[in-house]
Motif scaffolding. Structure first.
Motif, short mmCIF file in Angstrom:
data_model
loop_
_atom_site.label_atom_id
_atom_site.label_comp_id
_atom_site.label_asym_id
_atom_site.label_seq_id
_atom_site.Cartn_x
_atom_site.Cartn_y
_atom_site.Cartn_z
N GLN A 97 33.49 41.33 33.90
CA GLN A 97 34.20 40.06 34.12
C GLN A 97 35.40 40.25 35.04
N ALA A 98 36.08 41.38 34.92
CA ALA A 98 37.21 41.65 35.83
C ALA A 98 36.71 41.80 37.26
N PHE A 99 35.62 42.52 37.44
CA PHE A 99 35.05 42.69 38.78
C PHE A 99 34.55 41.36 39.34
N ARG A 137 35.92 36.43 47.86
CA ARG A 137 34.96 35.61 48.62
C ARG A 137 35.54 34.25 49.00
N LEU A 138 36.45 33.76 48.16
CA LEU A 138 37.08 32.48 48.45
C LEU A 138 38.29 32.61 49.37
N GLY A 139 38.64 33.84 49.70
CA GLY A 139 39.79 34.06 50.57
C GLY A 139 41.13 33.94 49.87
N VAL A 140 41.12 33.97 48.53
CA VAL A 140 42.36 33.90 47.77
C VAL A 140 42.99 35.30 47.77
N GLU A 141 44.28 35.35 48.11
CA GLU A 141 44.96 36.64 48.12
C GLU A 141 44.86 37.24 46.72
N SER A 142 44.36 38.46 46.65
CA SER A 142 44.16 39.10 45.36
C SER A 142 44.16 40.61 45.52
N LYS A 143 44.49 41.26 44.41
CA LYS A 143 44.52 42.72 44.36
C LYS A 143 43.92 43.14 43.02
N PHE A 144 43.20 44.25 43.04
CA PHE A 144 42.55 44.75 41.83
C PHE A 144 43.10 46.13 41.51
N LEU A 145 43.64 46.28 40.32
CA LEU A 145 44.14 47.56 39.83
C LEU A 145 43.29 47.95 38.63
N TYR A 146 42.61 49.07 38.74
CA TYR A 146 41.61 49.47 37.74
C TYR A 146 41.98 50.81 37.12
N PHE A 147 41.95 50.84 35.79
CA PHE A 147 42.22 52.07 35.06
C PHE A 147 40.98 52.48 34.27
N VAL A 192 44.73 41.27 39.51
CA VAL A 192 43.80 41.55 38.43
C VAL A 192 43.99 43.01 38.02
N ILE A 193 44.30 43.23 36.74
CA ILE A 193 44.47 44.59 36.23
C ILE A 193 43.51 44.75 35.06
N HIS A 194 42.75 45.85 35.07
CA HIS A 194 41.76 46.03 34.01
C HIS A 194 41.59 47.49 33.63
N GLY A 195 41.44 47.72 32.34
CA GLY A 195 41.11 49.04 31.81
C GLY A 195 39.65 49.08 31.41
N ALA A 196 38.96 50.12 31.79
CA ALA A 196 37.52 50.21 31.53
C ALA A 196 37.17 50.24 30.05
N LYS A 197 38.09 50.70 29.23
CA LYS A 197 37.81 50.81 27.79
C LYS A 197 38.32 49.61 27.00
N ASN A 228 53.08 48.24 40.48
CA ASN A 228 52.25 47.20 41.07
C ASN A 228 52.67 45.80 40.62
N VAL A 229 53.01 45.65 39.37
CA VAL A 229 53.46 44.35 38.87
C VAL A 229 54.76 43.94 39.55
N TYR A 230 55.72 44.86 39.60
CA TYR A 230 57.00 44.54 40.26
C TYR A 230 56.81 44.23 41.75
N ASP A 231 55.98 45.01 42.43
CA ASP A 231 55.71 44.74 43.84
C ASP A 231 55.06 43.37 44.03
N TRP A 232 54.13 43.05 43.15
CA TRP A 232 53.45 41.75 43.23
C TRP A 232 54.46 40.62 43.07
N PHE A 233 55.33 40.74 42.06
CA PHE A 233 56.35 39.71 41.84
C PHE A 233 57.32 39.64 43.01
N LYS A 234 57.72 40.78 43.51
CA LYS A 234 58.66 40.81 44.64
C LYS A 234 58.05 40.09 45.86
N THR A 235 56.77 40.27 46.04
CA THR A 235 56.09 39.65 47.18
C THR A 235 55.87 38.15 46.98
N HIS A 236 55.56 37.75 45.76
CA HIS A 236 55.11 36.36 45.54
C HIS A 236 56.13 35.45 44.86
#
Length: 81
Positions: free
Chosen positions: A32-34, A42-52, A19-24, A71-79
């Motif tokens: 909604q992003a939060f 809470r569901l135990g789904v692997e997830s990461k939050f990147l906030y700008f 999940v990537i979100h910009g405050a503006k 972060n996007v490249y690392d996420w893709f490399k991992t998954h």
């Protein structure tokens, strides 16, 4: 709206989510992003939050953009093994 609201189906989510979100971002309210990230956690789904806090829908500042791509490249490399 109630019938098709995503919160009614989040329990079906099993796929890891970045999940990537910009405050503006006026397109997607910040809460909604939060809420999405909190529900995934809470569901135990692997997830990461990147906030700008200083970006809109598009990450445009050079250092933020670099962090976004890393972060996007690392996420893709991992998954996408």
């Amino acid at each position: 709206y109630e019938k098709w609201s995503p919160h009614r189906y989040i329990h079906n989510c099993k796929t890891p989510v970045l999940v990537i979100h910009g405050a503006k971002d006026f397109r997607v309210p910040e809460e909604q992003a939060f809420q999405l990230f909190t529900s995934l956690q809470r569901l135990g789904v692997e997830s990461k939050f990147l906030y700008f806090p200083d970006e809109t829908h598009f990450v445009a500042k050079p250092l933020n953009s670099k962090l976004w791509w890393e972060n996007v490249y690392d996420w893709f490399k991992t998954h996408l093994k």
